[in-house]
Enzyme design. Structure first.
Site: not given
Length: 247
Positions: A12-14, A150
Site C-alpha cells: 500500500t502506498g506503492g 502524526y
C-alpha cells in the site's frame, strides 16, 4: 531463478518513495507486486516503471470500503499473498496549539485505522510463513515539534505491530515494523515550498550522525528482510535512521 521468483506481494502506498523502491527491488528479484495509491497519474507512472510483473490499484488507505475492495481484487489476482507491506500514510505538520480536529482525524484515519483494517482484511489471504511489515517512524520515540498528532498515529502502529504479531502467530504470519528516520523520499518537496524543502533537507542531514539523509532504497532493503528473510522475528521494529534515534 531470482530470489523471490513467484512470490506475491501487496504494497500500500506503492506509487512513490519507499513503497515504490520496495516494489522495484522485489520486481527485479522476480516477485509479482500489486501496489496501491490514491493518485491515478502517480500509479500509472509507477506501473510503467515496474513493468509487467506489477499491477496498480487505486485505493484510499483510510477507507475501509476501499480496503475491502482491495482484498477482493488481491484474491482475484493472486489468490494468496506471501508478503504485505502496509506503507501508505500521510504526514501533517502543525504546532500542538493549532492542530485542528480535521487534521487529527485525517492522520488517524490514514495512518492508524488504515493499517489496522488493511491487515485485518488481507490476513485471510496470506500464506503460512508469510510476513507483514508496517511503516512506523522514529517520531514514535522522539519528541519532535509540530508532529505531535502524526507521532501519535505512528506510535499506535508500533503498538498494533506487537498485538497483531501475537494474534497472527497461530497462522504462522510474522508481523514487524520498519521505522524510517530522515529519508529523502521527495515528500518534503510535495509538502512545502522548494526553498523551505531544501533548507529542511540540509538541516536534517546536518543533524544526523551519518551527516546525510537516507534513501528509499535503503529502507526497501530492510522491508524485504523483514518480509521474507527474518524468519525468527515477529513483533519487532527495525529502525533505519542513520542512528538518529539511537546515538
Amino acid at each position: 531463478m531470482s530470489t523471490y521468483e513467484g512470490k506475491t506481494v501487496v504494497i500500500t502506498g506503492g506509487g512513490s518513495g519507499i513503497g515504490l523502491a520496495t516494489a522495484r527491488l522485489l520486481v527485479d528479484a522476480g516477485a509479482c507486486v500489486l501496489i496501491t495509491g490514491r493518485d491515478h497519474a502517480t500509479l500509472d507512472a509507477a506501473r510503467d516503471q515496474l513493468g509487467e510483473n506489477a499491477m496498480a490499484v487505486r485505493s484510499d488507505a483510510g477507507s475501509v470500503p476501499d480496503i475491502e475492495a482491495l482484498a477482493d481484487r488481491v484474491r482475484a489476482e493472486f489468490g494468496t499473498v506471501d508478503a504485505l507491506f502496509v506503507n501508505a500514510g500521510i504526514n501533517g505538520f502543525a504546532p500542538f496549539e493549532s492542530t485542528s480536529e480535521s487534521l487529527f482525524d485525517q492522520l488517524l484515519a490514514v495512518n492508524a485505522k488504515g493499517p489496522y483494517f488493511t491487515v485485518q482484511k488481507l490476513a485471510p489471504l496470506m500464506s503460512d510463513g508469510s510476513g507483514v511489515v508496517l511503516t512506523t517512524s522514529v517520531a514514535n520515540v522522539l519528541g519532535l515539534p509540530t508532529l505531535s498528532a502524526y507521532a501519535a498515529t505512528k506510535a499506535a502502529v508500533r503498538s498494533m505491530t506487537r498485538s497483531l504479531a501475537r494474534e497472527l502467530l497461530p497462522r504462522k504470519i510474522r508481523v514487524n515494523a520498519v521505522s524510517p528516520g530522515p529519508i529523502d523520499s521527495g515528500i518534503l518537496a510535495k509538502s512545502m515550498p522548494a526553498e523551505a524543502a531544501e533548507q529542511t533537507r540540509a538541516q536534517m542531514a546536518a543533524d544526523n550522525p551519518m551527516l546525510r539523509m537516507g534513501t528509499p532504497a535503503e529502507v526497501a532493503k530492510a522491508v524485504v528482510f523483514l518480509a521474507f528473510d527474518a524468519t525468527y522475528t515477529t513483533g519487532a521494529e527495525l529502525t533505519v535512521d542513520g542512528g538518529g534515534s539511537q546515538l
